[in-house]
Design a protein around this motif. Sequence first.
Motif, PDB file in Angstrom:
ATOM      1  N   ILE A 436      -2.066  -4.852   2.817  1.00 40.01           N
ATOM      2  CA  ILE A 436      -2.501  -3.549   3.316  1.00 40.01           C
ATOM      3  C   ILE A 436      -3.881  -3.688   3.934  1.00 40.01           C
ATOM      4  CG2 ILE A 436      -3.459  -2.902   1.058  1.00 40.01           C
ATOM      5  CD1 ILE A 436      -2.686  -0.022   1.704  1.00 40.01           C
ATOM      6  N   GLU A 437      -4.092  -2.977   5.024  1.00 42.18           N
ATOM      7  CA  GLU A 437      -5.403  -3.012   5.671  1.00 42.18           C
ATOM      8  C   GLU A 437      -6.440  -2.324   4.791  1.00 42.18           C
ATOM      9  OE1 GLU A 437      -5.277  -1.398   9.566  1.00 42.18           O
ATOM     10  OE2 GLU A 437      -3.548  -2.600  10.204  1.00 42.18           O
ATOM     11  N   LEU A 438      -7.674  -2.830   4.860  1.00 46.66           N
ATOM     12  CA  LEU A 438      -8.753  -2.299   4.044  1.00 46.66           C
ATOM     13  C   LEU A 438      -9.001  -0.819   4.342  1.00 46.66           C
ATOM     14  CD1 LEU A 438     -10.921  -2.944   1.928  1.00 46.66           C
ATOM     15  CD2 LEU A 438     -12.473  -3.542   3.809  1.00 46.66           C
ATOM     16  N   SER A 439      -8.847  -0.423   5.563  1.00 48.24           N
ATOM     17  CA  SER A 439      -9.116   0.966   5.957  1.00 48.24           C
ATOM     18  C   SER A 439      -8.075   1.941   5.418  1.00 48.24           C
ATOM     19  CB  SER A 439      -9.181   1.068   7.478  1.00 48.24           C
ATOM     20  OG  SER A 439      -7.951   0.644   8.056  1.00 48.24           O
ATOM     21  N   LEU A 440      -6.933   1.422   4.936  1.00 51.91           N
ATOM     22  CA  LEU A 440      -5.850   2.293   4.475  1.00 51.91           C
ATOM     23  C   LEU A 440      -5.736   2.347   2.952  1.00 51.91           C
ATOM     24  CD1 LEU A 440      -3.035   1.243   6.996  1.00 51.91           C
ATOM     25  CD2 LEU A 440      -4.594   3.193   7.167  1.00 51.91           C
ATOM     26  N   THR A 441      -6.622   1.651   2.231  1.00 49.41           N
ATOM     27  CA  THR A 441      -6.488   1.570   0.775  1.00 49.41           C
ATOM     28  C   THR A 441      -6.661   2.916   0.089  1.00 49.41           C
ATOM     29  OG1 THR A 441      -8.824   0.933   0.672  1.00 49.41           O
ATOM     30  CG2 THR A 441      -7.187  -0.844   0.631  1.00 49.41           C
ATOM     31  N   ASP A 442      -7.376   3.832   0.701  1.00 48.35           N
ATOM     32  CA  ASP A 442      -7.522   5.177   0.133  1.00 48.35           C
ATOM     33  C   ASP A 442      -6.526   6.167   0.727  1.00 48.35           C
ATOM     34  OD1 ASP A 442      -9.616   4.434  -1.541  1.00 48.35           O
ATOM     35  OD2 ASP A 442     -11.116   4.753   0.028  1.00 48.35           O
ATOM     36  N   GLY A 451       3.077   4.494   5.453  1.00 52.86           N
ATOM     37  CA  GLY A 451       2.595   3.396   6.279  1.00 52.86           C
ATOM     38  C   GLY A 451       3.719   2.776   7.085  1.00 52.86           C
ATOM     39  N   GLN A 452       3.388   1.665   7.707  1.00 55.13           N
ATOM     40  CA  GLN A 452       4.385   0.967   8.529  1.00 55.13           C
ATOM     41  C   GLN A 452       5.511   0.435   7.649  1.00 55.13           C
ATOM     42  OE1 GLN A 452       2.755  -2.172  10.871  1.00 55.13           O
ATOM     43  NE2 GLN A 452       4.686  -2.684  11.870  1.00 55.13           N
ATOM     44  N   ALA A 453       6.745   0.750   8.014  1.00 59.63           N
ATOM     45  CA  ALA A 453       7.903   0.322   7.222  1.00 59.63           C
ATOM     46  C   ALA A 453       8.081  -1.190   7.309  1.00 59.63           C
ATOM     47  CB  ALA A 453       9.162   1.027   7.719  1.00 59.63           C
ATOM     48  N   PRO A 454       8.473  -1.835   6.209  1.00 66.07           N
ATOM     49  CA  PRO A 454       8.687  -3.283   6.242  1.00 66.07           C
ATOM     50  C   PRO A 454       9.935  -3.634   7.057  1.00 66.07           C
ATOM     51  CG  PRO A 454       9.392  -2.381   4.144  1.00 66.07           C
ATOM     52  CD  PRO A 454       8.730  -1.267   4.890  1.00 66.07           C
ATOM     53  N   LEU A 476      -4.239  10.523 -17.280  1.00 63.97           N
ATOM     54  CA  LEU A 476      -4.400   9.550 -18.360  1.00 63.97           C
ATOM     55  C   LEU A 476      -5.799   8.949 -18.381  1.00 63.97           C
ATOM     56  CD1 LEU A 476      -0.982   7.660 -18.032  1.00 63.97           C
ATOM     57  CD2 LEU A 476      -1.597   9.434 -19.688  1.00 63.97           C
ATOM     58  N   ASN A 477      -6.714   9.536 -17.588  1.00 68.99           N
ATOM     59  CA  ASN A 477      -8.095   9.038 -17.484  1.00 68.99           C
ATOM     60  C   ASN A 477      -8.152   7.591 -16.992  1.00 68.99           C
ATOM     61  OD1 ASN A 477      -9.284  11.452 -18.464  1.00 68.99           O
ATOM     62  ND2 ASN A 477      -8.787  10.834 -20.552  1.00 68.99           N
ATOM     63  N   GLY A 478      -7.176   7.221 -16.183  1.00 65.22           N
ATOM     64  CA  GLY A 478      -7.148   5.876 -15.626  1.00 65.22           C
ATOM     65  C   GLY A 478      -7.485   5.866 -14.145  1.00 65.22           C
ATOM     66  N   SER A 479      -7.311   4.707 -13.527  1.00 65.95           N
ATOM     67  CA  SER A 479      -7.601   4.563 -12.096  1.00 65.95           C
ATOM     68  C   SER A 479      -6.678   3.525 -11.489  1.00 65.95           C
ATOM     69  CB  SER A 479      -9.065   4.156 -11.887  1.00 65.95           C
ATOM     70  OG  SER A 479      -9.321   2.884 -12.476  1.00 65.95           O
ATOM     71  N   ILE A 480      -6.598   3.516 -10.161  1.00 64.66           N
ATOM     72  CA  ILE A 480      -5.760   2.568  -9.443  1.00 64.66           C
ATOM     73  C   ILE A 480      -6.532   2.038  -8.248  1.00 64.66           C
ATOM     74  CG2 ILE A 480      -4.678   4.425  -8.109  1.00 64.66           C
ATOM     75  CD1 ILE A 480      -2.130   2.703  -8.024  1.00 64.66           C
ATOM     76  N   LYS A 481      -6.330   0.764  -7.943  1.00 61.87           N
ATOM     77  CA  LYS A 481      -7.010   0.132  -6.816  1.00 61.87           C
ATOM     78  C   LYS A 481      -6.050  -0.851  -6.164  1.00 61.87           C
ATOM     79  CE  LYS A 481     -10.124  -2.960  -7.678  1.00 61.87           C
ATOM     80  NZ  LYS A 481     -11.364  -3.656  -8.078  1.00 61.87           N
ATOM     81  N   ILE A 482      -6.042  -0.866  -4.828  1.00 54.37           N
ATOM     82  CA  ILE A 482      -5.183  -1.788  -4.077  1.00 54.37           C
ATOM     83  C   ILE A 482      -6.078  -2.778  -3.333  1.00 54.37           C
ATOM     84  CG2 ILE A 482      -3.404  -2.007  -2.303  1.00 54.37           C
ATOM     85  CD1 ILE A 482      -2.532   0.810  -2.904  1.00 54.37           C
ATOM     86  N   THR A 483      -5.839  -4.063  -3.564  1.00 57.52           N
ATOM     87  CA  THR A 483      -6.616  -5.115  -2.902  1.00 57.52           C
ATOM     88  C   THR A 483      -5.665  -6.138  -2.312  1.00 57.52           C
ATOM     89  OG1 THR A 483      -6.792  -6.314  -4.996  1.00 57.52           O
ATOM     90  CG2 THR A 483      -8.600  -4.815  -4.441  1.00 57.52           C
ATOM     91  N   SER A 484      -6.227  -7.066  -1.594  1.00 57.69           N
ATOM     92  CA  SER A 484      -5.430  -8.137  -1.006  1.00 57.69           C
ATOM     93  C   SER A 484      -5.226  -9.249  -2.028  1.00 57.69           C
ATOM     94  CB  SER A 484      -6.129  -8.694   0.244  1.00 57.69           C
ATOM     95  OG  SER A 484      -5.419  -9.808   0.750  1.00 57.69           O
ATOM     96  N   ALA A 485      -4.020  -9.774  -2.112  1.00 54.81           N
ATOM     97  CA  ALA A 485      -3.728 -10.851  -3.069  1.00 54.81           C
ATOM     98  C   ALA A 485      -4.467 -12.125  -2.726  1.00 54.81           C
ATOM     99  CB  ALA A 485      -2.224 -11.103  -3.112  1.00 54.81           C
ATOM    100  N   SER A 494      -0.527 -14.383   0.239  1.00 56.87           N
ATOM    101  CA  SER A 494      -0.614 -13.118   0.965  1.00 56.87           C
ATOM    102  C   SER A 494      -0.004 -12.040   0.099  1.00 56.87           C
ATOM    103  CB  SER A 494       0.127 -13.223   2.303  1.00 56.87           C
ATOM    104  OG  SER A 494       1.511 -13.445   2.086  1.00 56.87           O
ATOM    105  N   GLY A 495      -0.074 -10.808   0.558  1.00 53.41           N
ATOM    106  CA  GLY A 495       0.509  -9.713  -0.191  1.00 53.41           C
ATOM    107  C   GLY A 495      -0.550  -8.750  -0.698  1.00 53.41           C
ATOM    108  N   ALA A 496      -0.120  -7.810  -1.518  1.00 54.48           N
ATOM    109  CA  ALA A 496      -1.005  -6.783  -2.054  1.00 54.48           C
ATOM    110  C   ALA A 496      -1.027  -6.873  -3.570  1.00 54.48           C
ATOM    111  CB  ALA A 496      -0.535  -5.393  -1.621  1.00 54.48           C
ATOM    112  N   CYS A 497      -2.179  -6.514  -4.139  1.00 51.18           N
ATOM    113  CA  CYS A 497      -2.334  -6.470  -5.597  1.00 51.18           C
ATOM    114  C   CYS A 497      -2.720  -5.047  -5.981  1.00 51.18           C
ATOM    115  CB  CYS A 497      -3.392  -7.463  -6.064  1.00 51.18           C
ATOM    116  SG  CYS A 497      -3.765  -7.334  -7.826  1.00 51.18           S
ATOM    117  N   VAL A 498      -1.864  -4.424  -6.768  1.00 52.23           N
ATOM    118  CA  VAL A 498      -2.142  -3.073  -7.258  1.00 52.23           C
ATOM    119  C   VAL A 498      -2.648  -3.208  -8.695  1.00 52.23           C
ATOM    120  CG1 VAL A 498      -1.207  -0.799  -7.743  1.00 52.23           C
ATOM    121  CG2 VAL A 498      -0.342  -2.109  -5.791  1.00 52.23           C
ATOM    122  N   THR A 499      -3.866  -2.715  -8.939  1.00 52.63           N
ATOM    123  CA  THR A 499      -4.509  -2.839 -10.250  1.00 52.63           C
ATOM    124  C   THR A 499      -4.607  -1.460 -10.902  1.00 52.63           C
ATOM    125  OG1 THR A 499      -5.822  -4.725  -9.494  1.00 52.63           O
ATOM    126  CG2 THR A 499      -6.563  -3.600 -11.488  1.00 52.63           C
TER     127      THR A 499
END
Length: 510
Positions: A436-442, A451-454, A476-485, A494-499
């Motif tokens: 995922i592009e950095l500008s689209l993580t939020d 987003g763009q379909a695979p 649940l008082n948690g959070s989520i972040k998407i970064t590049s693998a 390559s790929g995405a990492c969802v934390t």
Amino acid sequence: MANLNNLRKSKARLNKLLLSFYLFSQSLLNNVSINKLTLLGFTFVAMPLVMALLFSANKVSQLAKQSTSAIYHVAQLTQLNSRLDDTIAKVERYASQYIVLKDDELHTVFQRQQKSLAAIIQEAMLMQQDIALKELLNALKIENERIYTLINSAGAISLSLNQIQLEFKRLHLINKELEQRSNVVINQQVLDIHRTTEKINNNILARLYIIPLTLLIAGVFIILITTPLKRLTDKIKRLEQGDFEQEISLHGPAEIRAIADALENMRQRLHSLELQKSSFIRHISHELKTPLAAIREGSELIYDNSVGPLNEEQQEICAIIRASVNRLQRLIEDLLDFNIVLDSTSLHGLEKINLAQLISDVCHVRKLDIKSKCLTLKCTNKPSFIYSNSKQLSVILDNILSNAIKYSPINGNITITYSSSKECLTINIIDQGPGIELSLTDKVFDAFYQGQAPENSQIKGSGLGLTIVKELLLRLNGSIKITSAENLNTATQSGACVTITLPNTQVDNE
């Protein structure tokens, strides 16, 4: 035994005092506004400081008056001693000259100096308060009168100079004792000033206990003011997290009660709206699923040529219908998941969850999707437990895993890891997709954003999956972040990492 009884009595008195203070503070909170409470706190804090300042000013003023009086007294004694020495010397000189020369004019000067000495002594006796000094001045006065009588007698002509000097010797001795006593009085005055200064310093230092006392009073009033505000903040946070079940009722200042009443009215309206939304979504979803199941079954039968062969154009149209039905079914499922976000009652189902088992169950639901793309699933199986809502956490993991499957290439790998620390529990879901592009993580968390379909994707998403995930994690008082693998220390290039991060207060590892 007596000491034990005294200790128990002291403890009972202390408990009674604390209870009285607690009741007083509660009564104060319920009957006084924040403005009055603030003013009252300022008054209680300022009052001891003002009293200490007035006390110190009074003591310093007393010291200043005492110092002024002592300096004036010392100056008087010094001047008296000087005048007495000078006048006694003149009286003796003129008396000696009169005895030697027998001159009437010298006798007149002697009388004048003797009267001047008597006036000085009389003035000093009226001004002095020291008894010893008064006695010495009185003795000096008597001796002066004796000499005056002697010089004015008929036998004074027969006196010699040595006899006159002997007569004045007693006067000089008394004057010497007077000087010594004056020095004692002066030293006593200085010592009294020194003692008074030390006493004032000790008193001022002793009054320094007022500082921790005022800090304690300030702390008490800060607690009295901030406690209802903190409770109000907790209530607002519950509303923020979508908990509309608990009634908002607060005791405290009038302003706090007014805000609590307004929040309670808002809670009731929000709760009513939420129930209506949840009811509507559940109703419409189930109403749609019934005819949709018939449409899907019919389209599958036609697509499989169960009712007769289709030509190429009919087969293409049937494929479009089939894909649309599948998409509609996905939208309805996402709509039901989104209803979990709107349903505040789901917040109360907290339980101890085996994280490894929960992830296994989520993967099992997606088993056919994983098999259709020949994906390899790598998952951590170490024991880990979390106190949470199993339904919500399942929806979170299912949506993220669904995206990972959707964007993973055929024969790709999906890795699920989790670890815990003192602060939090972290779950990572890593795929080998395009990332995922950095500008689209939020932006991907916005509702209905797609987003763009695979490549080779036959089902279009609803755009609600990650929105649902973020909303549920917020509850649940948690959070989520998407970064590049690529930024991770893994074999994935390559790929995405969802934390996903959950606070440690919800974790209980065994």
